[in-house]
Design an enzyme around this catalytic site. Structure first.
Site, short mmCIF file in Angstrom:
data_model
loop_
_atom_site.label_atom_id
_atom_site.label_comp_id
_atom_site.label_asym_id
_atom_site.label_seq_id
_atom_site.Cartn_x
_atom_site.Cartn_y
_atom_site.Cartn_z
N CYS A 115 48.83 60.89 47.03
CA CYS A 115 47.52 60.50 46.55
C CYS A 115 47.43 58.98 46.49
CB CYS A 115 47.28 61.08 45.16
SG CYS A 115 47.54 62.87 45.09
N ARG A 145 42.90 62.24 45.34
CA ARG A 145 43.87 63.31 45.55
C ARG A 145 43.92 63.83 46.99
NH1 ARG A 145 44.08 69.53 43.31
NH2 ARG A 145 46.32 69.82 43.61
N ILE A 175 48.34 69.04 47.80
CA ILE A 175 49.52 69.57 48.49
C ILE A 175 50.13 70.76 47.73
CG2 ILE A 175 51.84 69.04 49.34
CD1 ILE A 175 49.66 67.55 50.87
N ILE A 226 55.93 61.27 70.30
CA ILE A 226 55.10 60.30 71.00
C ILE A 226 56.02 59.39 71.82
CG2 ILE A 226 55.07 58.44 69.27
CD1 ILE A 226 51.95 58.42 69.75
N GLY A 244 62.76 61.26 59.66
CA GLY A 244 64.18 60.88 59.52
C GLY A 244 64.46 59.51 58.95
#
Length: 635
Positions: free
Chosen positions: A2, A49, A52, A284, A357
């Protein structure tokens, strides 16, 4: 995930709800689902917000049972279920099934030490009505951002710099010292920002405001302490803790996916996630031999994921730069921010949460520069004064093969390593118009961190520098801003307290040797990560910037730099020399030109155009900054 805003007047002046509304309008992207504002006299909290966990009920700001504490939090607490059960046995009553509410009840139990119990990423504020104290904290590694500004009148806090400058108005101006650091580091190190007077709360720090006193203190330090253990034990501990961390980071009530590159870090995460069910992965790349997508596609086929990929063109890359710089808040001259921005845009069309990662290299020794101490070990016998004398001779000798290697071997670690990027150093005052003897250079800045790890081996000291500077200043800032630009929550399972506790005990010789980086981690992932990735060299995002800037793009960058407001700080003729040397192939100045170009773009957006607003893409229509109804809670 958020966006949070807070304001407190020291003189009991009442907070204007419109001010919090305007601050919130600057970061609709961080929380497009709902907005809420809470005000009590001289204190106000604003919240945007991105839903999730407990989507229907876990709204903020949220209060405790007797409504004497009010919380707003940006982030995720991954051990919240265990904390919740423990707190309920102590009599605490919960209003929601959300993760953030656990912080309130931990604060009731432990006060400001509540942060010691949290496992996750967070930046939060609590208003304590009983003690009239504003308490804020940022997570252990600096995954989530937290900015603040204060003067004799008030303190203003936010998830984004642009929300702070919205409230500052005409007071905002460039901080020359921070610009100097940026030109060397390629980012502005915490706690500084590019705006004078605005600070970032550093990782693992908390802020306490009572009366008109503002106190900032560290609550945790990422220390490395080797522990005697067999390599079999190390591999077992890494794998088990990694599996647990990934599973905890998958907690969500909305669709979740994973970024997937050609490297071992994201592949390890994707492999472990795939054990728990179907998985969407996203990659990508750029056209050419080092296209990340080729290897990632092969990995996705082996793992059986629902894979999505995109190839970025030169025009698409440069077409996104204005937006990227706007969302960055402080400038970050890492060209990989642009493909990360475009990758996040693609992923946001399919999921609301992604795992990535970031942090693996800092924990397990993944950067190739960490192999340098082994390569330079033959210089260790030389006394420091002898090294200095020999270096002075070599430095001014005509160029010869191996000269740079000799110079690095004759230079102390403190004087050669300030992190994974080093742009303008000896030529810093060639590019700057004015020299100010009161300014400090980047090497002076890193001394405070080297002092904390004096006596440890060089690899560990380099990792410590990167964990305190490069990781929060570049890697995590880039990850947070580029993902949140598209209302996408990015989670980083490697930056978990329990996993770090495993990594910090591993001897340097097991982390890095003269053949490979992250050796023990790679061995731990044998059988988890497909063979074609297991020992593959690290690429990152291989942006073909060098090639692009040799053509007309170099002239485009030069024109913008010279016409922007930074021309008052930068020698235009020196910048032109950099561009011409690069275009003729005499030297590779791509990263330096890019850093100046990003700085020029930032200056235009943040200091020349008034209050910045997101640049419009071609054909895009300007929209109202908020599409959600605002609920005002007034006490």
């Amino acid at each position: 995930m958020c966006g949070i805003n807070g304001m407190m007047f020291f003189n009991q002046q009442e907070v204007c709800r419109a001010s919090l509304q305007n601050m919130g309008n600057q970061m609709v992207h961080r929380g497009p689902d709902e907005e809420d504002i809470w005000v009590e006299k001289n204190v106000g909290l604003g919240f945007r917000r991105l839903s999730i966990i407990d989507v229907e009920h876990a709204k903020q700001p949220i209060t405790n049972e007797d409504e004497t504490l009010v919380l707003i939090c940006n982030g995720e607490i991954y051990n919240y279920k265990g904390l919740r059960e423990e707190l309920q046995t102590r009599g605490h009553q919960f209003k929601t099934n959300g993760d953030a509410e656990t912080i309130l009840h931990l604060y009731e139990e432990y006060g400001v030490d509540c942060v010691d119990h949290l496992r996750g990423m967070f930046a939060f504020m609590i208003w304590d009505m009983k003690t009239e104290t504003l308490f804020a904290a940022r997570d252990h590694f600096g995954i989530k951002p937290f900015y603040y500004f204060y003067n004799d009148e008030k303190i203003v806090c936010s998830s984004e710099l642009k929300s702070i400058t919205q409230e500052m108005g005409s007071l905002k101006e460039l901080d020359p010292q921070s610009m100097l650091y940026y030109l060397t580091f390629q980012y502005v190190p915490d706690p500084r920002t590019m705006i004078k007077g605005v600070s970032k709360l550093p990782p693992a720090h908390r802020l306490i405001v009572k009366g008109n006193k503002v106190k900032v203190e560290r609550y945790w330090q990422p220390t490395f302490e080797e522990e005697e253990q067999s390599e079999k034990e190390m591999r077992k501990n890494i794998l088990e803790t990694m599996e647990e961390s990934v599973q905890l980071h998958m907690q969500s009530d909305v669709p979740t996916g994973c970024f997937l590159s050609s490297g071992i870090d994201s592949t390890a995460i994707a492999s472990l996630m795939r054990k728990h069910g179907p998985l969407k992965t996203f990659s990508i790349g750029f056209e050419g031999k080092q296209n990340e997508c080729d290897v990632a596609r092969q990995t996705a086929e082996i793992l059986g994921t629902d894979h999505h990929e995109s190839i970025v063109s030169e025009s698409e890359f440069f077409g996104a730069v204005s937006e990227v710089v706007w969302y960055q808040d402080d400038p970050v001259a890492d060209p990989s921010a642009v493909p990360l921005f475009l990758l996040s845009k693609m992923a946001s069309k399919h999921v609301k949460v992604v795992l990535s990662g970031e942090g693996a290299d800092e924990l397990f020794g993944g950067y190739r520069i960490y192999q340098e101490p082994e390569a330079l070990r033959h210089f260790q016998w030389m006394p420091s004064d002898l090294k200095t004398r020999v270096r002075s001779v070599v430095q001014y000798a005509p160029s010869f093969y191996g000269k740079n290697f000799l110079l690095r071997g004759l230079t102390s670690l403190e004087d050669r390593f300030i992190g994974n990027a080093k742009l303008f150093t000896e030529d810093l005052y060639d590019v700057l118009r004015e020299r100010n003897d009161s300014f400090h250079n980047a090497f002076e800045w890193t001394k405070q961190y080297y002092a904390e790890v004096e006596g440890l081996d060089d690899v560990t000291r380099m990792q410590f520098i990167d964990m305190n500077l490069w990781l929060p200043g570049n890697i995590l800032a880039k990850g947070d801003k580029m993902s949140m630009a598209h209302s996408l929550e990015l989670r980083v399972p490697f930056l978990d307290r329990e996993l770090f506790d495993v990594a910090r005990k591993i001897p340097a010789s097991s982390r890095v040797d003269n053949k490979t980086t992250k050796r023990i981690f790679r061995e731990a992932m044998d059988g988890v990560v497909p063979d074609h990735v297991l020992n593959r060299a690290k690429l990152g995002f291989p942006v073909p910037l060098r090639k692009w800037l040799q053509g007309p793009r170099g002239d485009m960058c030069l024109s913008l730099i010279q016409s922007s407001g930074i021309s008052k700080y930068i020698h235009a003729d020196y910048v032109e020399r950099l561009v011409r040397e690069h275009q003729t192939g005499k030297k590779d100045h791509a990263r330096k030109i890019w850093a100046l170009y990003v700085l020029a773009k930032w200056h235009i957006h943040y200091l020349e155009e008034g209050q910045p607003k997101v640049p419009l893409q071609e054909g895009q229509q300007e929209q109202s900054p908020t599409e959600q109804p605002v609920i005002d809670h007034v006490v």
